[in-house]
Design a protein around this motif. Structure first.
Motif, PDB file in Angstrom:
ATOM      1  N   UNK A   1      -4.893   7.068   3.983  1.00 22.07           N
ATOM      2  CA  UNK A   1      -5.837   6.130   4.589  1.00 22.07           C
ATOM      3  C   UNK A   1      -6.510   5.304   3.498  1.00 22.07           C
ATOM      4  N   UNK A   2      -6.698   4.018   3.763  1.00 18.74           N
ATOM      5  CA  UNK A   2      -7.396   3.165   2.816  1.00 18.74           C
ATOM      6  C   UNK A   2      -8.890   3.443   2.903  1.00 18.74           C
ATOM      7  N   UNK A   3      -9.561   3.448   1.750  1.00 14.66           N
ATOM      8  CA  UNK A   3     -11.013   3.633   1.674  1.00 14.66           C
ATOM      9  C   UNK A   3     -11.598   2.449   0.908  1.00 14.66           C
ATOM     10  N   UNK A   4     -12.916   2.378   0.820  1.00 13.55           N
ATOM     11  CA  UNK A   4     -13.568   1.270   0.114  1.00 13.55           C
ATOM     12  C   UNK A   4     -13.155   1.221  -1.357  1.00 13.55           C
ATOM     13  N   UNK A   5     -12.946   2.376  -1.985  1.00 13.02           N
ATOM     14  CA  UNK A   5     -12.634   2.403  -3.409  1.00 13.02           C
ATOM     15  C   UNK A   5     -11.219   2.811  -3.742  1.00 13.02           C
ATOM     16  N   UNK A   6     -10.355   2.958  -2.730  1.00  9.81           N
ATOM     17  CA  UNK A   6      -8.990   3.395  -3.018  1.00  9.81           C
ATOM     18  C   UNK A   6      -8.303   3.928  -1.785  1.00  9.81           C
ATOM     19  N   UNK A   7      -7.911   5.200  -1.848  1.00  9.23           N
ATOM     20  CA  UNK A   7      -7.161   5.803  -0.757  1.00  9.23           C
ATOM     21  C   UNK A   7      -7.541   7.267  -0.584  1.00  9.23           C
ATOM     22  N   UNK A   8      -7.495   7.738   0.649  1.00  2.00           N
ATOM     23  CA  UNK A   8      -7.689   9.155   0.957  1.00  2.00           C
ATOM     24  C   UNK A   8      -6.318   9.731   1.277  1.00  2.00           C
ATOM     25  N   UNK A   9      -5.918  10.731   0.481  1.00  2.00           N
ATOM     26  CA  UNK A   9      -4.631  11.393   0.643  1.00  2.00           C
ATOM     27  C   UNK A   9      -4.860  12.693   1.404  1.00  2.00           C
ATOM     28  N   UNK A  10      -4.288  12.787   2.592  1.00  2.00           N
ATOM     29  CA  UNK A  10      -4.469  13.966   3.437  1.00  2.00           C
ATOM     30  C   UNK A  10      -3.117  14.640   3.564  1.00  2.00           C
ATOM     31  N   UNK A  11      -3.052  15.916   3.181  1.00  2.00           N
ATOM     32  CA  UNK A  11      -1.761  16.578   3.225  1.00  2.00           C
ATOM     33  C   UNK A  11      -1.855  18.070   3.066  1.00  2.00           C
ATOM     34  N   UNK A  12      -0.807  18.641   2.472  1.00  2.89           N
ATOM     35  CA  UNK A  12      -0.688  20.081   2.308  1.00  2.89           C
ATOM     36  C   UNK A  12      -0.547  20.416   0.827  1.00  2.89           C
ATOM     37  N   UNK A  13      -1.376  21.341   0.373  1.00  2.89           N
ATOM     38  CA  UNK A  13      -1.330  21.835  -0.999  1.00  2.89           C
ATOM     39  C   UNK A  13      -0.742  23.237  -0.974  1.00  2.89           C
ATOM     40  N   UNK A  14       0.278  23.480  -1.809  1.00  2.00           N
ATOM     41  CA  UNK A  14       0.883  24.807  -1.905  1.00  2.00           C
ATOM     42  C   UNK A  14       0.715  25.340  -3.322  1.00  2.00           C
ATOM     43  N   UNK A  15       0.075  26.491  -3.401  1.00  2.00           N
ATOM     44  CA  UNK A  15      -0.133  27.198  -4.668  1.00  2.00           C
ATOM     45  C   UNK A  15       0.118  28.673  -4.407  1.00  2.00           C
ATOM     46  N   UNK A  16       0.833  29.323  -5.307  1.00  2.00           N
ATOM     47  CA  UNK A  16       1.003  30.775  -5.224  1.00  2.00           C
ATOM     48  C   UNK A  16       1.674  31.184  -3.914  1.00  2.00           C
TER      49      UNK A  16
ATOM     50  N   UNK B   1      -9.392   7.053  -6.419  1.00  2.00           N
ATOM     51  CA  UNK B   1     -10.108   5.829  -6.741  1.00  2.00           C
ATOM     52  C   UNK B   1      -9.155   4.891  -7.476  1.00  2.00           C
ATOM     53  N   UNK B   2      -9.182   3.620  -7.078  1.00  2.00           N
ATOM     54  CA  UNK B   2      -8.351   2.602  -7.712  1.00  2.00           C
ATOM     55  C   UNK B   2      -9.268   1.546  -8.305  1.00  2.00           C
ATOM     56  N   UNK B   3      -9.120   1.285  -9.615  1.00  2.00           N
ATOM     57  CA  UNK B   3      -9.958   0.301 -10.298  1.00  2.00           C
ATOM     58  C   UNK B   3      -9.083  -0.813 -10.867  1.00  2.00           C
TER      59      UNK B   3
ATOM     60  N   UNK C   1       0.831  -1.212   0.000  1.00  2.00           N
ATOM     61  CA  UNK C   1       0.000   0.000   0.000  1.00  2.00           C
ATOM     62  C   UNK C   1       0.858   1.251   0.000  1.00  2.00           C
ATOM     63  N   UNK C   2       0.316   2.327  -0.560  1.00  2.00           N
ATOM     64  CA  UNK C   2       1.044   3.594  -0.546  1.00  2.00           C
ATOM     65  C   UNK C   2       1.053   4.200   0.858  1.00  2.00           C
ATOM     66  N   UNK C   3       2.157   4.856   1.192  1.00  2.00           N
ATOM     67  CA  UNK C   3       2.244   5.516   2.499  1.00  2.00           C
ATOM     68  C   UNK C   3       2.539   7.005   2.365  1.00  2.00           C
ATOM     69  N   UNK C   4       2.836   7.459   1.148  1.00  2.00           N
ATOM     70  CA  UNK C   4       3.096   8.877   0.958  1.00  2.00           C
ATOM     71  C   UNK C   4       3.086   9.258  -0.499  1.00  2.00           C
ATOM     72  N   UNK C   5       2.728  10.506  -0.755  1.00  2.00           N
ATOM     73  CA  UNK C   5       2.719  11.060  -2.107  1.00  2.00           C
ATOM     74  C   UNK C   5       3.331  12.444  -2.049  1.00  2.00           C
ATOM     75  N   UNK C   6       4.193  12.731  -3.017  1.00  2.00           N
ATOM     76  CA  UNK C   6       4.803  14.048  -3.150  1.00  2.00           C
ATOM     77  C   UNK C   6       4.686  14.445  -4.618  1.00  2.00           C
ATOM     78  N   UNK C   7       3.838  15.444  -4.903  1.00  2.00           N
ATOM     79  CA  UNK C   7       3.594  15.883  -6.274  1.00  2.00           C
ATOM     80  C   UNK C   7       4.116  17.300  -6.449  1.00  2.00           C
TER      81      UNK C   7
END
Length: 184
Positions: free
Chosen positions: A107-122, A133-135, A50-56
């Motif tokens: 967090x794992x959800x019924x249809x995939x994962x919930x990514x909770x974090x910080x968004x930086x724009x401007x 959602x993961x299919x 399972x994924x434990x982190x995302x950095x975009x």
């Protein structure tokens, strides 16, 4: 991040799109835009299965207006170029060249994962949640997400013209879609 994982970038099987709306008394004159982000990278860190982190990270000056709906006239090359130029000015791309999203929790959800974090724009950061959602597509996984981002929350004044009679809607929908082969 540490561990093994996937890297996603813009390609035929990975896309990051922005969808805008238009409002105001003269809104029928404007186009609802689809804008592709052509230079971005998402690192997904894994632990076990399972994924434990995302950095975009996305480069603001890589936006490309790919489609426009509505408007009095069709959205052709010169109009797409003007719309892109207006968006870059609105985002102050030279001053704020990157947009980033980094998770604190996955967090794992019924249809995939919930990514909770910080968004930086401007140059402004806010807590943000994205439901991914993961299919199961047989030989591969299909990943998709949509999130709404309010420009004004990040100090951005939505583009307007005709003394405000036509302006971009404050809420922009961000769409992510990717397909990846299943892990061995």
């Amino acid at each position: 991040m540490t561990g093994s994982g996937y890297t996603f970038t813009a390609s035929d099987d990975c896309r990051l799109l922005l969808h805008t709306g238009v409002t105001g008394k003269a809104s029928k004159m404007g186009h609802r835009l689809t804008i592709a982000v052509t230079r971005w990278r998402a690192e997904v860190d894994w632990s076990g299965d399972r994924p434990i982190g995302v950095d975009l990270s996305a480069e603001v000056d890589s936006i490309d207006v790919v489609h426009g709906e509505g408007g009095v006239t069709p959205l052709l090359g010169p109009e797409k170029t003007l719309a892109r130029s207006n968006a870059l000015k609105t985002f102050e791309a030279e001053r704020f060249p990157h947009i980033g999203f980094r998770t604190d929790t996955v967090d794992e959800t019924a249809g995939g994962f919930r990514l909770i974090g910080t968004l930086e724009i401007h140059g402004v950061s806010h807590d943000h949640t994205v439901d991914l959602t993961v299919a199961d597509l047989g030989e591969s996984w299909g990943l998709s997400a949509e999130a709404v981002v309010r420009q004004s929350d990040f100090g951005i004044k939505p583009y307007s013209q005709l003394m405000g009679a036509m302006k971009v809607v404050d809420e922009v929908t961000v769409e992510f879609a990717a397909e990846r082969p299943k892990r061995a």
